[in-house]
Scaffold this active site. Structure first.
Site, PDB file in Angstrom:
ATOM      1  CE  LYS A  72      -0.620   0.299   4.990  1.00  0.00           C
ATOM      2  NZ  LYS A  72      -1.342  -0.290   6.103  1.00  0.00           N
ATOM      3  NE  ARG A  86      -5.581   0.504  12.004  1.00  0.00           N
ATOM      4  CZ  ARG A  86      -4.721   0.385  11.001  1.00  0.00           C
ATOM      5  NH1 ARG A  86      -3.915   1.399  10.718  1.00  0.00           N
ATOM      6  NH2 ARG A  86      -4.641  -0.705  10.280  1.00  0.00           N
TER       7      ARG A  86
HETATM    8  C1  LIG Z   1      -0.444  -1.193   6.636  1.00  0.00           C
HETATM    9  C2  LIG Z   1      -0.831  -2.428   7.317  1.00  0.00           C
HETATM   10  C3  LIG Z   1       0.110  -3.443   7.524  1.00  0.00           C
HETATM   11  C4  LIG Z   1       1.561  -3.317   7.124  1.00  0.00           C
HETATM   12  O1  LIG Z   1       2.225  -2.357   7.903  1.00  0.00           O
HETATM   13  P1  LIG Z   1       3.806  -2.158   7.852  1.00  0.00           P
HETATM   14  O2  LIG Z   1       4.144  -1.397   9.062  1.00  0.00           O
HETATM   15  O3  LIG Z   1       4.109  -1.430   6.589  1.00  0.00           O
HETATM   16  O4  LIG Z   1       4.415  -3.521   7.836  1.00  0.00           O
HETATM   17  C5  LIG Z   1      -0.330  -4.607   8.124  1.00  0.00           C
HETATM   18  N1  LIG Z   1      -1.609  -4.758   8.528  1.00  0.00           N
HETATM   19  C6  LIG Z   1      -2.537  -3.797   8.353  1.00  0.00           C
HETATM   20  C7  LIG Z   1      -3.930  -4.034   8.827  1.00  0.00           C
HETATM   21  C8  LIG Z   1      -2.180  -2.601   7.750  1.00  0.00           C
HETATM   22  O5  LIG Z   1      -3.105  -1.645   7.574  1.00  0.00           O
END
Ligand SMILES: *Cc1c(COP(=O)(O)O)cnc(C)c1O
Length: 356
Positions: free
Chosen positions: A36, A131
């Site tokens: 993302k 969250r």
């Molecule tokens: C963005 C996200 C991740 C990945 O996060 P990083 O810190 O880039 O590894 C994993 N799980 C969820 C639910 C996320 O929104």
């Protein structure tokens, strides 16, 4: 050549992905590679797959659609809990989604039935970060409901930490997740395929072999993209932090005072700026502004300069006291997560892939 550009080093990215996947595999953990921060860029997705990732995950359905079209032969996961308005697209584009609302999951099941398929869900558990997720006492009843819903397969439980409340993963909270998964298996009589123990904030524990047995899955973006865990943002051993680099052009170099002249009011963004008098200095302007990347998301890789500030289109550098930097020079910057996200999603930054 169009500047600014972000250069994506495929060899470094693939190396990072492989190292994280191997560390995880040695502890019976599978890795979903999270795309993302880079708009699910094809080269990034391919590097993750080349490094051993068998599942790609993204928070945006638009990005999953792009990944699906690439036909990479891997599973796709939706990270952001879907809303009722996106149920159709979620079932069409994602093999698995993370969820916390039965109303949504029930609609996902209906849609999956209509398409004659099964949609896989991971129930998110809130272990304190506040969250997404249901509270621990609600997990078993919800799992029971989901496992009885036609069109759905309960793939497992997951947790997201260190995102909103800053609560860090620990042996204690991850162990609680494993225990909850065991309760769910006992109560529903179904084996869970994954217990997903979080994001890159769990990588410090992974590299120190501290993840409790029973955690079988992690969702990793930053750890692969920038080679860092995200509790203290320490570099992960033997990974690259510079798989992405920004290159931008110097368009002005003048010796100027360090204090503005005249009455100081608000700047372009509504702040009243504060300045320290360092005497006359060489100031360089780079054609790189907030429309390209946030100025606190980058750090110069050129030891001669320091970032002073930025407006929408200009980055202002302190280029020291000795002449060196000149108009036309290309200055390189490293990126943090916010910088990477900004640059990869800005239409003004050209993306260049450095092949192997
Ligand atoms: C963005 C996200 C991740 C990945 O996060 P990083 O810190 O880039 O590894 C994993 N799980 C969820 C639910 C996320 O929104």
């Amino acid at each position: 050549m169009a500047y600014p550009e972000i250069v994506i080093d495929l060899a470094k990215l693939t190396h990072n992905a492989r190292l994280v996947c191997e560390k995880a595999a040695a502890q019976n953990i599978k890795v979903a590679g999270v795309t993302k921060a880079c708009l699910a860029h094809e080269a990034v997705a391919r590097a993750m797959v080349a490094g051993g990732v068998r599942e790609l995950a993204d928070s945006r359905l638009e990005n999953l659609e792009h990944l699906r079209r690439l036909g990479l032969g891997v599973q796709l996961m939706l990270l952001r809990i879907p809303g009722l308005s996106r149920v159709k697209d979620t079932v069409a584009l994602a093999d698995t989604s993370l969820n916390s609302e039965y109303e949504v999951m029930s609609a996902l099941g209906e849609e999956a039935k209509r398409r004659d398929k099964q949609h896989r869900v991971i129930i998110m558990v809130d272990l304190g970060d506040l969250r997404e997720g249901v509270l621990p006492k609600e997990v078993v009843p919800l799992a029971r409901q989901v496992s009885k819903t036609r069109g759905l397969r309960l793939r497992g439980l997951g947790v997201n930490l260190a995102c909103y409340g800053g609560v860090t993963p620990s042996e204690e909270n991850l162990h609680q997740l494993v225990e909850l998964a065991e309760n769910v298996e006992r109560e529903t009589g179904t084996k869970l395929e994954v217990v997903s123990g979080g994001n890159s904030s769990s990588l410090g524990m992974l590299f120190n072999q501290q993840i409790p047995p029973g955690i079988s899955h992690l969702r990793i973006g930053e750890g692969i993209l920038l080679g860092r865990e995200t509790v203290a943002r320490n570099p992960l051993p033997d990974t690259y932090q510079d798989a992405f680099v920004i290159r931008a052009e110097v368009v002005e170099v003048h010796v100027k005072p360090s204090l503005p002249r005249g009455t100081v009011g608000q700047d372009a963004f509504g702040h009243v700026p504060n300045f320290e008098d360092k005497g006359p200095m060489i100031r360089a302007i780079v054609a790189l502004g907030r429309q390209d990347v946030p100025s606190d998301g980058i750090y110069p890789l050129d030891g001669r300069v320091q970032v002073i500030g930025a407006s929408s289109d200009h980055l202002i550098l302190d280029a020291g006291k000795k002449p060196g930097i000149k108009v036309g020079d290309i200055v390189k910057f490293g990126l943090n997560y916010g910088g990477l996200l900004g640059a990869m999603t800005s239409p003004f930054v050209s993306k260049r892939v450095r092949e192997f």
